[in-house]
Motif scaffolding. Sequence first.
Motif, PDB file in Angstrom:
ATOM      1  N   ALA A  16       0.832  -1.206   0.000  1.00 37.91           N
ATOM      2  CA  ALA A  16       0.000   0.000   0.000  1.00 37.91           C
ATOM      3  C   ALA A  16       0.865   1.253   0.000  1.00 37.91           C
ATOM      4  CB  ALA A  16      -0.921  -0.012   1.214  1.00 37.91           C
ATOM      5  N   ALA A  17       1.907   1.247   0.843  1.00 36.49           N
ATOM      6  CA  ALA A  17       2.800   2.406   0.917  1.00 36.49           C
ATOM      7  C   ALA A  17       3.498   2.642  -0.416  1.00 36.49           C
ATOM      8  CB  ALA A  17       3.827   2.200   2.025  1.00 36.49           C
ATOM      9  N   GLU A  18       3.941   1.582  -1.051  1.00 37.98           N
ATOM     10  CA  GLU A  18       4.632   1.718  -2.332  1.00 37.98           C
ATOM     11  C   GLU A  18       3.733   2.372  -3.377  1.00 37.98           C
ATOM     12  OE1 GLU A  18       7.583  -1.371  -3.984  1.00 37.98           O
ATOM     13  OE2 GLU A  18       5.712  -1.798  -5.040  1.00 37.98           O
ATOM     14  N   GLU A  19       2.492   1.917  -3.464  1.00 39.43           N
ATOM     15  CA  GLU A  19       1.544   2.491  -4.424  1.00 39.43           C
ATOM     16  C   GLU A  19       1.278   3.963  -4.125  1.00 39.43           C
ATOM     17  OE1 GLU A  19       0.078   1.424  -7.101  1.00 39.43           O
ATOM     18  OE2 GLU A  19       0.569  -0.713  -7.128  1.00 39.43           O
ATOM     19  N   LEU A  20       1.093   4.279  -2.865  1.00 40.53           N
ATOM     20  CA  LEU A  20       0.793   5.660  -2.493  1.00 40.53           C
ATOM     21  C   LEU A  20       1.997   6.574  -2.668  1.00 40.53           C
ATOM     22  CD1 LEU A  20      -1.373   4.882   0.643  1.00 40.53           C
ATOM     23  CD2 LEU A  20      -2.165   6.046  -1.426  1.00 40.53           C
ATOM     24  N   PHE A  21       3.187   6.107  -2.301  1.00 43.34           N
ATOM     25  CA  PHE A  21       4.387   6.912  -2.524  1.00 43.34           C
ATOM     26  C   PHE A  21       4.594   7.175  -4.017  1.00 43.34           C
ATOM     27  CE2 PHE A  21       6.359   4.924   1.533  1.00 43.34           C
ATOM     28  CZ  PHE A  21       5.711   5.861   2.328  1.00 43.34           C
ATOM     29  N   ALA A  22       4.317   6.167  -4.838  1.00 42.18           N
ATOM     30  CA  ALA A  22       4.460   6.326  -6.286  1.00 42.18           C
ATOM     31  C   ALA A  22       3.511   7.389  -6.823  1.00 42.18           C
ATOM     32  CB  ALA A  22       4.202   4.992  -6.985  1.00 42.18           C
ATOM     33  N   THR A  23       2.315   7.454  -6.253  1.00 44.77           N
ATOM     34  CA  THR A  23       1.286   8.370  -6.755  1.00 44.77           C
ATOM     35  C   THR A  23       1.396   9.765  -6.148  1.00 44.77           C
ATOM     36  OG1 THR A  23      -0.227   6.501  -7.046  1.00 44.77           O
ATOM     37  CG2 THR A  23      -1.207   8.712  -7.016  1.00 44.77           C
ATOM     38  N   ALA A  27       6.268  12.973   0.975  1.00 47.08           N
ATOM     39  CA  ALA A  27       5.674  14.009   1.824  1.00 47.08           C
ATOM     40  C   ALA A  27       4.159  14.050   1.667  1.00 47.08           C
ATOM     41  CB  ALA A  27       6.285  15.368   1.489  1.00 47.08           C
ATOM     42  N   GLY A  28       3.677  13.712   0.484  1.00 47.71           N
ATOM     43  CA  GLY A  28       2.244  13.809   0.201  1.00 47.71           C
ATOM     44  C   GLY A  28       1.433  12.614   0.647  1.00 47.71           C
ATOM     45  N   SER A  30       0.224  10.219   3.818  1.00 48.53           N
ATOM     46  CA  SER A  30       0.114  10.128   5.272  1.00 48.53           C
ATOM     47  C   SER A  30      -0.005   8.672   5.703  1.00 48.53           C
ATOM     48  CB  SER A  30      -1.114  10.896   5.768  1.00 48.53           C
ATOM     49  OG  SER A  30      -2.303  10.236   5.339  1.00 48.53           O
ATOM     50  N   LEU A  31       0.327   8.420   6.951  1.00 49.98           N
ATOM     51  CA  LEU A  31       0.162   7.065   7.483  1.00 49.98           C
ATOM     52  C   LEU A  31      -1.311   6.672   7.502  1.00 49.98           C
ATOM     53  CD1 LEU A  31       2.735   6.852  10.424  1.00 49.98           C
ATOM     54  CD2 LEU A  31       2.894   5.871   8.131  1.00 49.98           C
ATOM     55  N   ARG A  32      -2.195   7.626   7.669  1.00 52.56           N
ATOM     56  CA  ARG A  32      -3.630   7.326   7.629  1.00 52.56           C
ATOM     57  C   ARG A  32      -4.036   6.793   6.258  1.00 52.56           C
ATOM     58  NH1 ARG A  32      -7.779   8.594  10.852  1.00 52.56           N
ATOM     59  NH2 ARG A  32      -6.476   9.997  12.083  1.00 52.56           N
ATOM     60  N   GLN A  33      -3.470   7.387   5.194  1.00 50.90           N
ATOM     61  CA  GLN A  33      -3.747   6.884   3.851  1.00 50.90           C
ATOM     62  C   GLN A  33      -3.223   5.459   3.684  1.00 50.90           C
ATOM     63  OE1 GLN A  33      -1.826  10.363   1.966  1.00 50.90           O
ATOM     64  NE2 GLN A  33      -3.610  10.435   0.595  1.00 50.90           N
ATOM     65  N   VAL A  34      -2.048   5.199   4.226  1.00 47.43           N
ATOM     66  CA  VAL A  34      -1.457   3.867   4.115  1.00 47.43           C
ATOM     67  C   VAL A  34      -2.325   2.838   4.837  1.00 47.43           C
ATOM     68  CG1 VAL A  34       0.530   2.424   4.706  1.00 47.43           C
ATOM     69  CG2 VAL A  34       0.897   4.754   3.859  1.00 47.43           C
ATOM     70  N   THR A  35      -2.731   3.150   6.057  1.00 47.20           N
ATOM     71  CA  THR A  35      -3.546   2.197   6.813  1.00 47.20           C
ATOM     72  C   THR A  35      -4.884   1.958   6.141  1.00 47.20           C
ATOM     73  OG1 THR A  35      -4.407   3.972   8.243  1.00 47.20           O
ATOM     74  CG2 THR A  35      -2.445   2.782   9.003  1.00 47.20           C
ATOM     75  N   SER A  36      -5.455   3.010   5.556  1.00 49.28           N
ATOM     76  CA  SER A  36      -6.727   2.849   4.855  1.00 49.28           C
ATOM     77  C   SER A  36      -6.570   1.953   3.636  1.00 49.28           C
ATOM     78  CB  SER A  36      -7.273   4.221   4.445  1.00 49.28           C
ATOM     79  OG  SER A  36      -8.477   4.091   3.705  1.00 49.28           O
ATOM     80  N   ARG A  37      -5.502   2.167   2.848  1.00 50.07           N
ATOM     81  CA  ARG A  37      -5.272   1.368   1.638  1.00 50.07           C
ATOM     82  C   ARG A  37      -4.966  -0.094   2.013  1.00 50.07           C
ATOM     83  NH1 ARG A  37      -3.132   2.153  -3.655  1.00 50.07           N
ATOM     84  NH2 ARG A  37      -4.230   4.155  -3.570  1.00 50.07           N
ATOM     85  N   ALA A  38      -4.206  -0.301   3.071  1.00 48.87           N
ATOM     86  CA  ALA A  38      -3.826  -1.659   3.478  1.00 48.87           C
ATOM     87  C   ALA A  38      -4.900  -2.348   4.319  1.00 48.87           C
ATOM     88  CB  ALA A  38      -2.518  -1.621   4.263  1.00 48.87           C
ATOM     89  N   ASP A  39      -5.896  -1.574   4.751  1.00 50.87           N
ATOM     90  CA  ASP A  39      -6.965  -2.092   5.608  1.00 50.87           C
ATOM     91  C   ASP A  39      -6.405  -2.654   6.914  1.00 50.87           C
ATOM     92  OD1 ASP A  39      -9.586  -2.630   6.325  1.00 50.87           O
ATOM     93  OD2 ASP A  39      -9.617  -4.620   5.394  1.00 50.87           O
ATOM     94  N   VAL A 111       9.222   1.481  -9.553  1.00 54.10           N
ATOM     95  CA  VAL A 111       9.986   2.306 -10.495  1.00 54.10           C
ATOM     96  C   VAL A 111       9.611   3.772 -10.324  1.00 54.10           C
ATOM     97  CG1 VAL A 111      10.463   2.770 -12.927  1.00 54.10           C
ATOM     98  CG2 VAL A 111      10.239   0.414 -12.133  1.00 54.10           C
ATOM     99  N   ARG A 112       8.339   4.041 -10.136  1.00 54.76           N
ATOM    100  CA  ARG A 112       7.896   5.421  -9.909  1.00 54.76           C
ATOM    101  C   ARG A 112       8.370   5.935  -8.555  1.00 54.76           C
ATOM    102  NH1 ARG A 112       3.161   3.019 -11.623  1.00 54.76           N
ATOM    103  NH2 ARG A 112       2.005   3.551  -9.717  1.00 54.76           N
ATOM    104  N   VAL A 113       8.471   5.036  -7.582  1.00 57.61           N
ATOM    105  CA  VAL A 113       9.008   5.421  -6.276  1.00 57.61           C
ATOM    106  C   VAL A 113      10.472   5.835  -6.414  1.00 57.61           C
ATOM    107  CG1 VAL A 113       9.570   4.587  -3.961  1.00 57.61           C
ATOM    108  CG2 VAL A 113       7.376   4.004  -4.976  1.00 57.61           C
ATOM    109  N   ILE A 114      11.236   5.095  -7.235  1.00 60.90           N
ATOM    110  CA  ILE A 114      12.631   5.465  -7.488  1.00 60.90           C
ATOM    111  C   ILE A 114      12.708   6.862  -8.086  1.00 60.90           C
ATOM    112  CG2 ILE A 114      14.684   4.943  -8.870  1.00 60.90           C
ATOM    113  CD1 ILE A 114      13.949   1.988  -8.653  1.00 60.90           C
ATOM    114  N   ALA A 115      11.829   7.139  -9.044  1.00 60.34           N
ATOM    115  CA  ALA A 115      11.815   8.468  -9.660  1.00 60.34           C
ATOM    116  C   ALA A 115      11.523   9.542  -8.614  1.00 60.34           C
ATOM    117  CB  ALA A 115      10.776   8.506 -10.776  1.00 60.34           C
TER     118      ALA A 115
END
Length: 206
Positions: A16-23, A27-28, A30-39, A111-115
């Motif tokens: 979940a974190a990888e997908e959100l960091f890529a998007t 900085a953009g 939050s841990l709340r977004q990560v927990t929501s995406r990962a359930d 790959v997008r996270v690397i960028a």
Amino acid sequence: MASTVQFSTKDKILGAAEELFATHGFAGTSLRQVTSRADVNIAAVNYHFGSKENLVNEVFRRRMDQMSAQRLAQLKRAQIEEPGEIEPIIAAFVEPALDMASGRAGSGAFVRVIARAYVEKNDALRKFLSEQYGHVPREFAGALAACLPGLGKAELYGRLDFLAGALTYAMADFGLIKRPPGTTEHAHRTRIAGELIRFAAAGFRA
């Protein structure tokens, strides 16, 4: 059974974190977004990672530990089996990265996270990457320097940076060269790797 559940939860959080960091970037997101995406709840993130900074680091570690080990093993074989040749050295740098980009599920997001790591100012992350993986490009620089004694250190490191940038672009499959219809992903990546290796070898020798 408990260890299996813990691993599954940790992997869900990392994915979940990888997908959100890529998007959204580091900085953009939050841990709340990560927990929501990962359930999962925030306690699970704190238990497995302790902090957002550690979570960011572990997203990189999950992919880069294996890729770095593959690069160094292939480099060692190249130096033993084809001493003095730069193409096998460059191949050892390029091929494991392209394999990672086209292989494991979700690696396209990485790959997008690397960028993001290249363009976002995140001193803590850059320090982590330098400490954990900085030895890898140094090993390759040393191997290339032995083959190119007339090339100065600044030029060598600059060209290795250019190779890393071109490789990241190729990993993202963003350029003009698209996979032709009827061509497998493996065949396409193999062709791209060959072209990049030849191009980079010419650049190092220039």
